[in-house]
Design a protein around this motif. Structure first.
Motif, PDB file in Angstrom:
ATOM      1  N   ASP A   1     -69.054  30.859 -92.094  1.00 21.12           N
ATOM      2  CA  ASP A   1     -69.305  29.661 -92.891  1.00 21.12           C
ATOM      3  C   ASP A   1     -68.146  28.669 -92.817  1.00 21.12           C
ATOM      4  N   LEU A   2     -67.371  28.746 -91.732  1.00 17.09           N
ATOM      5  CA  LEU A   2     -66.212  27.884 -91.474  1.00 17.09           C
ATOM      6  C   LEU A   2     -64.988  28.241 -92.310  1.00 17.09           C
ATOM      7  N   SER A   3     -65.118  29.167 -93.222  1.00 16.41           N
ATOM      8  CA  SER A   3     -63.963  29.606 -94.002  1.00 16.41           C
ATOM      9  C   SER A   3     -63.600  31.023 -93.562  1.00 16.41           C
ATOM     10  N   GLY A   4     -62.351  31.248 -93.272  1.00 16.97           N
ATOM     11  CA  GLY A   4     -61.940  32.556 -92.810  1.00 16.97           C
ATOM     12  C   GLY A   4     -62.319  32.775 -91.363  1.00 16.97           C
ATOM     13  N   THR A   5     -62.502  34.039 -90.997  1.00 11.82           N
ATOM     14  CA  THR A   5     -62.856  34.400 -89.627  1.00 11.82           C
ATOM     15  C   THR A   5     -64.295  34.901 -89.587  1.00 11.82           C
ATOM     16  N   PRO A   6     -64.970  34.738 -88.459  1.00  9.02           N
ATOM     17  CA  PRO A   6     -66.346  35.242 -88.338  1.00  9.02           C
ATOM     18  C   PRO A   6     -66.405  36.755 -88.530  1.00  9.02           C
ATOM     19  N   GLN A   7     -67.416  37.212 -89.265  1.00  8.13           N
ATOM     20  CA  GLN A   7     -67.612  38.638 -89.516  1.00  8.13           C
ATOM     21  C   GLN A   7     -68.755  39.146 -88.641  1.00  8.13           C
ATOM     22  N   TRP A   8     -68.472  40.145 -87.834  1.00  8.74           N
ATOM     23  CA  TRP A   8     -69.460  40.677 -86.894  1.00  8.74           C
ATOM     24  C   TRP A   8     -70.618  41.330 -87.646  1.00  8.74           C
TER      25      TRP A   8
ATOM     26  N   LEU B   1     -83.886  20.573 -86.257  1.00 10.39           N
ATOM     27  CA  LEU B   1     -83.602  20.181 -87.633  1.00 10.39           C
ATOM     28  C   LEU B   1     -83.412  21.408 -88.516  1.00 10.39           C
ATOM     29  N   TYR B   2     -84.183  22.464 -88.277  1.00  9.00           N
ATOM     30  CA  TYR B   2     -84.011  23.727 -88.988  1.00  9.00           C
ATOM     31  C   TYR B   2     -82.625  24.311 -88.697  1.00  9.00           C
ATOM     32  N   LEU B   3     -82.211  24.211 -87.433  1.00 10.76           N
ATOM     33  CA  LEU B   3     -80.869  24.654 -87.041  1.00 10.76           C
ATOM     34  C   LEU B   3     -79.804  23.849 -87.785  1.00 10.76           C
ATOM     35  N   TYR B   4     -79.967  22.536 -87.792  1.00  9.53           N
ATOM     36  CA  TYR B   4     -78.999  21.656 -88.446  1.00  9.53           C
ATOM     37  C   TYR B   4     -78.894  21.965 -89.938  1.00  9.53           C
ATOM     38  N   ASN B   5     -80.022  22.154 -90.592  1.00  9.57           N
ATOM     39  CA  ASN B   5     -80.011  22.427 -92.031  1.00  9.57           C
ATOM     40  C   ASN B   5     -79.269  23.725 -92.351  1.00  9.57           C
ATOM     41  N   ASN B   6     -79.513  24.754 -91.527  1.00 13.43           N
ATOM     42  CA  ASN B   6     -78.832  26.025 -91.767  1.00 13.43           C
ATOM     43  C   ASN B   6     -77.330  25.914 -91.515  1.00 13.43           C
ATOM     44  N   ALA B   7     -76.949  25.114 -90.514  1.00 17.15           N
ATOM     45  CA  ALA B   7     -75.531  25.000 -90.183  1.00 17.15           C
ATOM     46  C   ALA B   7     -74.782  24.130 -91.181  1.00 17.15           C
ATOM     47  N   PHE B   8     -75.306  22.944 -91.471  1.00 13.94           N
ATOM     48  CA  PHE B   8     -74.532  21.957 -92.212  1.00 13.94           C
ATOM     49  C   PHE B   8     -74.964  21.788 -93.673  1.00 13.94           C
ATOM     50  N   SER B   9     -76.157  22.265 -94.023  1.00 11.83           N
ATOM     51  CA  SER B   9     -76.561  22.223 -95.429  1.00 11.83           C
ATOM     52  C   SER B   9     -76.244  23.531 -96.139  1.00 11.83           C
ATOM     53  N   PHE B  10     -76.370  24.667 -95.393  1.00 10.77           N
ATOM     54  CA  PHE B  10     -76.158  25.982 -96.000  1.00 10.77           C
ATOM     55  C   PHE B  10     -74.937  26.695 -95.428  1.00 10.77           C
ATOM     56  N   SER B  11     -74.221  26.058 -94.489  1.00 13.49           N
ATOM     57  CA  SER B  11     -73.002  26.631 -93.891  1.00 13.49           C
ATOM     58  C   SER B  11     -73.244  28.009 -93.291  1.00 13.49           C
ATOM     59  N   ARG B  12     -74.414  28.174 -92.658  1.00 12.87           N
ATOM     60  CA  ARG B  12     -74.741  29.443 -92.008  1.00 12.87           C
ATOM     61  C   ARG B  12     -74.632  29.247 -90.500  1.00 12.87           C
ATOM     62  N   PHE B  13     -73.404  29.150 -90.023  1.00 15.35           N
ATOM     63  CA  PHE B  13     -73.188  28.804 -88.625  1.00 15.35           C
ATOM     64  C   PHE B  13     -73.545  29.950 -87.679  1.00 15.35           C
ATOM     65  N   GLY B  14     -73.425  31.172 -88.130  1.00 18.28           N
ATOM     66  CA  GLY B  14     -73.836  32.296 -87.300  1.00 18.28           C
ATOM     67  C   GLY B  14     -75.338  32.299 -87.072  1.00 18.28           C
ATOM     68  N   TYR B  15     -76.099  32.134 -88.140  1.00 17.69           N
ATOM     69  CA  TYR B  15     -77.562  32.106 -88.031  1.00 17.69           C
ATOM     70  C   TYR B  15     -78.006  30.890 -87.219  1.00 17.69           C
ATOM     71  N   ALA B  16     -77.377  29.739 -87.438  1.00 13.09           N
ATOM     72  CA  ALA B  16     -77.720  28.533 -86.676  1.00 13.09           C
ATOM     73  C   ALA B  16     -77.412  28.736 -85.193  1.00 13.09           C
TER      74      ALA B  16
END
Length: 299
Positions: free
Chosen positions: A53-60, A257-272
């Motif tokens: 989620d852009l904070s800390g390090t990615p968790q596998w 747009l679904y990708l964008y919403n998950n990445a930048f609206s919900f900060s779910r960059f792994g799922y996006a």
């Protein structure tokens, strides 16, 4: 006589010089590809197996993102919207473009001017074109005026799920049809004239010549247009984002747009990132299949 070893040495030297020159000319493109395509793609592939989620390090998390994707109703809803959008954006656009291109490909005094007019929407900035259509679809706008003239009456073009996707498709077709007209015009003008002269001597009528001669000869052009149109439609983001924000009730939420919403609206960059990888694989498979079919037909 010239010594063959000397000739061979000179040839190898020239070959090495040409190879170095070619490598030097290709270097900027290679660097650009590595920095802006290959490395981001590898980073996205790695992130798709993580929770980030852009904070800390990615968790596998392994395949958790992909498992969530295939069990998500919203994901499959976006897939359906994307397929609907792609089919009805690509099919009518190509048909209209070909029909318009046939007369415009013929020599004539005003043909160049007409081709320029048709091409205007294609060269408009996408954001500007989308804002223009927001005005057209606004209450009391041109769309309502045309509907009123047809005896239909005003409609909630962008706020009703029954109308929003079709309103979006009309705008997209208008935007891109001119681009494909120009491509088809170029393809038509490159066709051998003697083939059409032979068809005319044999007594083939206009429609018969078009479907049995013109269309098969445009196979390469069709492949190029279809690949460009489908990949463009499946990656389309700006029209849906600016025109409807994916609404109402996700009726126009395409996969980007679904990708964008998950990445930048919900900060779910792994799922996006997982969504992006799936979309990339689908597009690569589609493009590879199209070019393979064309190559097999030619052989």
């Amino acid at each position: 006589m010239t010594d063959p070893q000397v000739i061979g040495s000179k040839a190898r030297t020239m070959g090495a010089v040409e190879a170095r020159a070619g490598a030097g000319l290709a270097a900027p493109a290679i660097v650009y590809f590595v920095l802006f395509w290959a490395l981001p793609a590898l980073a996205a592939l790695y992130l798709s197996f993580t929770s980030y989620d852009l904070s800390g390090t990615p968790q596998w998390v392994g395949l958790d993102n992909y498992r969530e994707m295939v069990t998500s109703d919203e994901f499959w809803s976006s897939v359906w919207v994307t397929l609907l959008y792609t089919v009805f954006a690509v099919g009518p656009t190509i048909v209209i473009a070909l029909v318009v291109a046939v007369p415009l490909a013929k020599p004539g005094r005003f043909r160049a001017w007409l081709r320029g007019l048709v091409f205007i929407p294609a060269v408009m900035p996408l954001v500007g074109a989308t804002v223009l259509w927001q005005v057209i679809y606004s209450t009391g706008g041109l769309a309502d005026a045309l509907a009123g003239a047809a005896g239909v009456g005003p409609r909630p073009w962008l706020t009703d799920s029954d109308y929003a996707i079709w309103a979006l498709l009309v705008m997209v077709i208008w935007k891109y049809v001119g681009l494909y007209v120009i491509i088809f015009v170029a393809g038509l003008q490159a066709l051998p004239v003697n083939v059409f002269e032979a068809a005319a001597i044999d007594g083939a009528r206009t429609l018969r010549t078009f479907f049995l001669v013109t269309v098969p000869l445009l196979r390469r052009t069709f492949t190029f247009v279809i690949v460009v149109a489908v990949t463009g439609a499946m990656q389309s983001f700006v029209p849906a984002y600016l025109l409807t924000k994916g609404g109402p009730v996700n009726a126009t939420q395409v996969l980007p747009l679904y990708l964008y919403n998950n990445a930048f609206s919900f900060s779910r960059f792994g799922y996006a990132s997982a969504i992006a990888i799936v979309l990339l694989v689908v597009l690569l498979v589609f493009a590879f299949t199209q070019f393979t079919l064309v190559r097999s037909d030619e052989e």
